[in-house]
Design an enzyme around this catalytic site. Structure first.
Site, mmCIF file in Angstrom:
data_model
loop_
_atom_site.group_PDB
_atom_site.id
_atom_site.type_symbol
_atom_site.label_atom_id
_atom_site.label_comp_id
_atom_site.label_asym_id
_atom_site.label_seq_id
_atom_site.Cartn_x
_atom_site.Cartn_y
_atom_site.Cartn_z
ATOM 1 N N HIS A 72 0.837 -1.201 0.000
ATOM 2 C CA HIS A 72 0.000 0.000 0.000
ATOM 3 C C HIS A 72 0.869 1.248 0.000
ATOM 4 O O HIS A 72 1.945 1.292 0.620
ATOM 5 C CB HIS A 72 -0.974 0.008 1.176
ATOM 6 C CG HIS A 72 -0.349 -0.065 2.536
ATOM 7 N ND1 HIS A 72 0.105 1.054 3.209
ATOM 8 C CD2 HIS A 72 -0.121 -1.115 3.366
ATOM 9 C CE1 HIS A 72 0.577 0.699 4.385
ATOM 10 N NE2 HIS A 72 0.467 -0.608 4.509
ATOM 11 N N ASP A 74 -0.234 4.315 1.036
ATOM 12 C CA ASP A 74 -0.604 5.298 2.054
ATOM 13 C C ASP A 74 0.073 5.002 3.389
ATOM 14 O O ASP A 74 0.538 3.877 3.644
ATOM 15 C CB ASP A 74 -2.129 5.364 2.224
ATOM 16 C CG ASP A 74 -2.744 4.042 2.649
ATOM 17 O OD1 ASP A 74 -2.333 2.991 2.104
ATOM 18 O OD2 ASP A 74 -3.636 4.029 3.516
ATOM 19 N N ASP A 104 6.376 0.573 7.416
ATOM 20 C CA ASP A 104 4.995 0.255 7.025
ATOM 21 C C ASP A 104 4.524 1.185 5.904
ATOM 22 O O ASP A 104 3.884 2.181 6.164
ATOM 23 C CB ASP A 104 4.102 0.391 8.258
ATOM 24 C CG ASP A 104 2.672 -0.044 8.015
ATOM 25 O OD1 ASP A 104 2.426 -0.761 7.027
ATOM 26 O OD2 ASP A 104 1.795 0.343 8.802
ATOM 27 N N GLU A 136 -5.141 1.584 2.454
ATOM 28 C CA GLU A 136 -5.049 0.395 3.295
ATOM 29 C C GLU A 136 -5.206 0.755 4.755
ATOM 30 O O GLU A 136 -5.837 0.019 5.534
ATOM 31 C CB GLU A 136 -3.699 -0.294 3.062
ATOM 32 C CG GLU A 136 -3.561 -1.670 3.728
ATOM 33 C CD GLU A 136 -3.031 -1.629 5.155
ATOM 34 O OE1 GLU A 136 -3.042 -2.672 5.827
ATOM 35 O OE2 GLU A 136 -2.597 -0.536 5.627
ATOM 36 N N GLU A 137 -4.633 1.898 5.134
ATOM 37 C CA GLU A 137 -4.592 2.272 6.544
ATOM 38 C C GLU A 137 -5.950 2.695 7.101
ATOM 39 O O GLU A 137 -6.086 2.899 8.305
ATOM 40 C CB GLU A 137 -3.573 3.392 6.766
ATOM 41 C CG GLU A 137 -2.128 3.002 6.470
ATOM 42 C CD GLU A 137 -1.532 2.040 7.487
ATOM 43 O OE1 GLU A 137 -2.286 1.555 8.361
ATOM 44 O OE2 GLU A 137 -0.330 1.767 7.412
ATOM 45 N N GLU A 164 4.130 -6.517 3.768
ATOM 46 C CA GLU A 164 4.010 -5.849 5.068
ATOM 47 C C GLU A 164 5.192 -6.234 5.964
ATOM 48 O O GLU A 164 5.831 -7.271 5.768
ATOM 49 C CB GLU A 164 2.697 -6.250 5.750
ATOM 50 C CG GLU A 164 1.448 -5.703 5.100
ATOM 51 C CD GLU A 164 1.128 -4.275 5.536
ATOM 52 O OE1 GLU A 164 1.949 -3.663 6.265
ATOM 53 O OE2 GLU A 164 0.054 -3.773 5.150
ATOM 54 N N HIS A 358 3.347 3.038 12.788
ATOM 55 C CA HIS A 358 2.328 3.938 13.335
ATOM 56 C C HIS A 358 2.816 4.781 14.507
ATOM 57 O O HIS A 358 1.993 5.352 15.223
ATOM 58 C CB HIS A 358 1.076 3.153 13.766
ATOM 59 C CG HIS A 358 0.379 2.456 12.648
ATOM 60 N ND1 HIS A 358 -0.902 1.955 12.767
ATOM 61 C CD2 HIS A 358 0.761 2.172 11.378
ATOM 62 C CE1 HIS A 358 -1.266 1.387 11.633
ATOM 63 N NE2 HIS A 358 -0.268 1.511 10.768
#
Length: 385
Positions: A72, A74, A104, A136-137, A164, A358
């Site tokens: 992903h 984003d 990530d 995705e997030e 991932e 994150h």
């Protein structure tokens, strides 16, 4: 040491601020221009608003049996986090690359992009497809059109590798995540005359208590042999808002919640039970004094679980190329379950640790970048045979 091409691509991709609330088109423009300059066949799948896009690029022959390398584009927000450096500028320190998305999961995509000139120069017998998704997030909401394109427009790939961050360990299963918004509309009244109103907060409390009961049931029925941590389907209440003042019967209440099922869970039964309780037991009480009262349950996003595949093509290939004998399951979700649901053998395998995702000062270790480079070079050799 890592390749300069990997380092440069990680810097370029991290430099695009692709927080999910923003457009990813600048990144997609860059990647598509680069890939097409290397002879890749690109398909862009734009969202209805024209603000975001998936990208699917193919190298090698136009035939079945290839591999999809998926990730992903984003990233999660950086607002309010105590970063030591600019999160969108890669900084190297103590054998690590710092920046939002380094773990990530822009590094996986960047390493693959850095190897494209070598891949494109090879006489591939099997195609290698690069897949870039959006959103995705925020619940894997953007990848559906990408998967549809893979299924409908590509000769059937043999497998999908979702890159991932797994610390380059094979992950063959993960929980899903079903996200919900529940909105209750009652009737305002003076708190001394509650029979003239319908209290939306009290109604919400009853539904929340019922969901908490379902959570307790799942925990009590947990299979100790289940490899997930924890070994059962979990529930969470994320937000709740409602009411205007202490002396007003609350007219409105909204809460968000989720459940994360283990593979094999009867998710339809869980959803049906919550809806049954809300509509058959809570709503009639609301409507006793407010016939117009309502309860609406919306599902804005669904992340399907990934189930381990017995003798699956994806896991088998990664095992063969890495020599690994072990695999694991994780509790966080990925787009892997959606690829699997479309009939594609899928495994999650990529550089970096989810422990860094994150949060402020996100990083990837250089040794993880090097390990991913080595793996993708072996994959290229596989695609030649």
């Amino acid at each position: 040491m890592i390749r300069s091409s990997s380092r440069e691509m990680i810097e370029r991709l991290v430099g695009f601020d692709t927080v999910s609330a923003k457009s990813n088109l600048a990144l997609i423009d860059f990647v598509q221009d680069y890939l097409e300059s290397q002879g890749a066949r690109c398909r862009r799948i734009v969202n209805a608003e024209g603000t975001k896009a998936n990208l699917l690029a193919s190298l090698g022959p136009d035939q079945p049996g290839g591999v999809v390398l998926s990730g992903h584009s984003d990233v999660v927000p950086v607002d309010g986090q105590p970063w030591d450096t600019d999160p969108f500028t890669v900084v190297e320190k103590d054998g690590r690359l710092y920046g939002r998305g380094t773990a990530d999961m822009k590094s996986f995509l960047a390493i693959a992009l850095g190897l494209v000139p070598e891949i494109a120069a090879q006489p591939l017998a099997k195609p290698i497809h690069l897949a870039f998704s959006y959103d995705e997030e925020v619940g894997c909401t953007g990848v559906a059109s990408l998967i549809d394109t893979v299924s409908r427009q590509l000769p059937d790939p043999a497998l999908v590798i979702v890159g991932e961050p797994t610390s380059m360990q094979i992950v063959n299963g993960h929980k899903g995540c079903f996200l919900f918004e529940t909105e209750i509309t009652g009737q305002a009244a003076h708190s001394s005359l509650p029979q003239l109103g319908a209290n939306a907060i009290m109604a919400a409390g009853k539904i929340i208590a019922h969901i908490a009961g379902l959570a307790a049931e799942k925990r009590a029925a947990a299979d100790p042999e289940n490899p997930f941590d924890p070994p059962y389907t979990t529930f969470n209440m994320g937000e709740i808002n409602g009411g205007k003042a202490i002396n007003i019967v609350a007219q409105d209440c909204r809460f968000t919640w989720e459940f994360r099922p283990v593979p094999g869970e009867d998710t339809d039964a869980i959803i049906a039970e919550v809806e049954r309780f809300a509509m058959a037991e809570v709503l009639p009480e609301l409507q006793e004094f407010a016939p117009h009262a309502s309860i609406e349950i919306r599902r804005p996003a669904t992340v399907l679980p990934l189930a381990p595949e017995k003798d699956g093509a994806a896991e088998s290939l990664v095992r063969r190329l890495t020599g690994a004998n072990d695999s694991a399951v994780v509790s966080f979700g990925t787009e892997g379950g959606l690829f699997q649901a479309a009939g594609l053998s899928t495994v999650v395998f990529g550089p970096g640790s989810i422990d860094q995702a994150h949060q402020a000062n996100e990083f990837i270790a250089l040794e993880q970048v090097a390990a991913c480079e080595a793996f993708l070079l072996k994959l290229c050799d596989w695609a030649r045979s």
